[in-house]
Design a protein around this motif. Structure first.
Motif, PDB file in Angstrom:
ATOM      1  N   VAL A  19     -12.325  14.227  -7.695  1.00 43.64           N
ATOM      2  CA  VAL A  19     -11.057  15.147  -7.140  1.00 43.64           C
ATOM      3  C   VAL A  19      -9.847  14.384  -7.673  1.00 43.64           C
ATOM      4  N   ALA A  20      -9.889  13.327  -7.246  1.00 42.17           N
ATOM      5  CA  ALA A  20      -8.788  12.412  -7.462  1.00 42.17           C
ATOM      6  C   ALA A  20      -8.228  12.417  -9.057  1.00 42.17           C
ATOM      7  N   VAL A  43      -7.635   7.004   2.670  1.00 43.45           N
ATOM      8  CA  VAL A  43      -7.589   7.118   1.094  1.00 43.45           C
ATOM      9  C   VAL A  43      -6.345   6.988   0.835  1.00 43.45           C
ATOM     10  N   THR A  44      -6.230   6.045  -0.243  1.00 47.61           N
ATOM     11  CA  THR A  44      -4.716   5.777  -0.931  1.00 47.61           C
ATOM     12  C   THR A  44      -4.807   6.284  -2.194  1.00 47.61           C
ATOM     13  N   ILE A  45      -3.705   7.042  -2.675  1.00 44.22           N
ATOM     14  CA  ILE A  45      -3.733   7.788  -4.023  1.00 44.22           C
ATOM     15  C   ILE A  45      -2.445   7.270  -4.536  1.00 44.22           C
ATOM     16  N   ILE A  63     -10.424  17.228  -0.264  1.00 46.61           N
ATOM     17  CA  ILE A  63     -11.558  16.255  -0.134  1.00 46.61           C
ATOM     18  C   ILE A  63     -12.197  16.434   1.404  1.00 46.61           C
ATOM     19  N   ASP A  64     -11.369  17.233   2.223  1.00 45.19           N
ATOM     20  CA  ASP A  64     -12.010  17.321   3.782  1.00 45.19           C
ATOM     21  C   ASP A  64     -13.316  18.217   3.831  1.00 45.19           C
ATOM     22  N   PRO A  65     -13.099  19.448   3.054  1.00 48.80           N
ATOM     23  CA  PRO A  65     -14.575  20.050   3.069  1.00 48.80           C
ATOM     24  C   PRO A  65     -15.575  19.454   2.154  1.00 48.80           C
ATOM     25  N   LEU A  67     -16.096  15.932   2.398  1.00 50.90           N
ATOM     26  CA  LEU A  67     -16.566  15.014   3.319  1.00 50.90           C
ATOM     27  C   LEU A  67     -17.384  15.909   4.415  1.00 50.90           C
ATOM     28  N   ASP A  68     -16.868  16.948   4.842  1.00 51.88           N
ATOM     29  CA  ASP A  68     -17.575  17.789   5.779  1.00 51.88           C
ATOM     30  C   ASP A  68     -18.971  18.096   5.443  1.00 51.88           C
ATOM     31  N   GLU A  69     -19.132  18.526   3.956  1.00 49.21           N
ATOM     32  CA  GLU A  69     -20.536  18.951   3.499  1.00 49.21           C
ATOM     33  C   GLU A  69     -21.253  17.516   3.287  1.00 49.21           C
ATOM     34  N   ALA A  70     -20.816  16.563   2.812  1.00 52.12           N
ATOM     35  CA  ALA A  70     -21.610  15.556   2.266  1.00 52.12           C
ATOM     36  C   ALA A  70     -22.075  14.722   3.936  1.00 52.12           C
ATOM     37  N   ASP A  71     -21.065  14.691   4.627  1.00 52.49           N
ATOM     38  CA  ASP A  71     -21.283  14.003   6.004  1.00 52.49           C
ATOM     39  C   ASP A  71     -21.755  12.583   5.814  1.00 52.49           C
ATOM     40  N   PRO A  72     -20.837  11.780   5.089  1.00 51.58           N
ATOM     41  CA  PRO A  72     -21.187  10.521   4.824  1.00 51.58           C
ATOM     42  C   PRO A  72     -20.942   9.305   6.051  1.00 51.58           C
ATOM     43  N   ILE A  73     -20.154  10.035   7.003  1.00 50.06           N
ATOM     44  CA  ILE A  73     -19.703   9.079   8.302  1.00 50.06           C
ATOM     45  C   ILE A  73     -20.335   9.789   9.482  1.00 50.06           C
ATOM     46  N   GLU A  74     -20.967   8.695  10.337  1.00 52.34           N
ATOM     47  CA  GLU A  74     -21.795   9.104  11.603  1.00 52.34           C
ATOM     48  C   GLU A  74     -20.708   9.078  12.587  1.00 52.34           C
ATOM     49  N   GLY A  75     -20.307  10.032  13.532  1.00 56.37           N
ATOM     50  CA  GLY A  75     -19.516  10.244  14.689  1.00 56.37           C
ATOM     51  C   GLY A  75     -18.108  10.535  14.067  1.00 56.37           C
ATOM     52  N   ALA A  76     -17.022  10.625  14.930  1.00 56.40           N
ATOM     53  CA  ALA A  76     -15.882  11.160  14.803  1.00 56.40           C
ATOM     54  C   ALA A  76     -14.857  10.131  14.142  1.00 56.40           C
ATOM     55  N   TYR A  77     -13.999  10.458  13.146  1.00 60.13           N
ATOM     56  CA  TYR A  77     -13.008   9.630  12.484  1.00 60.13           C
ATOM     57  C   TYR A  77     -11.679  10.470  12.231  1.00 60.13           C
TER      58      TYR A  77
END
Length: 157
Positions: A19-20, A43-45, A63-65, A67-77
């Motif tokens: 994406v970047a 994320v720094t661009i 990138i938000d959608p 990350l939501d679809e891939a769900d690489p992070i457990e819990g809230a961030y």
């Protein structure tokens, strides 16, 4: 936690790098850190002409959608997208290479010539050695001896 954070950052980097690149941005850094009670995905661009708020918003929305679809992070961030700024930490070999010719501040783990802090022009980086041109002459340090390095902007004050 540090290893888990690096794994998350690496996974996210792989997911969002295309994406970047598509937008013409350099993916400067991805960090997953705890600040207070919050987990932050930072994320720094960057791009040659600099990053504005519109660029950050554009990247965030893209990138938000993913990350939501891939769900690489457990819990809230919290997702933050930002520019590295004019004074930026040089954490990777790529950061150091990209900053050759710029004024930097180098902090060492152990003193050299009685000091742990040096500033000057980053003259080069080769075979794990950082070359620095200071007001008192040329110095070099092994990369492993450096605790922190950042670019320094002369504000003319």
């Amino acid at each position: 936690m540090a290893t888990a954070s690096r794994n998350v950052a690496g996974t996210v980097r792989e997911l969002i790098l295309p994406v970047a690149e598509e937008f013409g941005y350099l993916l400067w850094d991805v960090e997953y850190v705890k600040e207070g009670t919050k987990m932050i995905l930072r994320v720094t661009i960057d791009k040659e002409e600099g990053i504005g708020i519109e660029d950050c918003e554009k990247m965030h929305r893209a990138i938000d959608p993913i990350l939501d679809e891939a769900d690489p992070i457990e819990g809230a961030y919290y997702l933050e997208v930002s520019s590295p700024g004019i004074e930026r930490d040089l954490r990777t070999d790529e950061h150091i290479q990209a900053s050759i010719g710029e004024r930097v501040e180098v902090r060492l783990y152990a003193p050299v010539n009685g000091s742990k802090s040096f500033s000057g022009i980053l003259a080069g980086y080769e075979n794990g050695e950082i070359a620095l041109e200071t007001a008192s002459g040329a110095l070099s340090f092994p990369r492993a001896a450096v605790s922190k390095m950042k670019t320094v902007f002369d504000f003319g004050d």
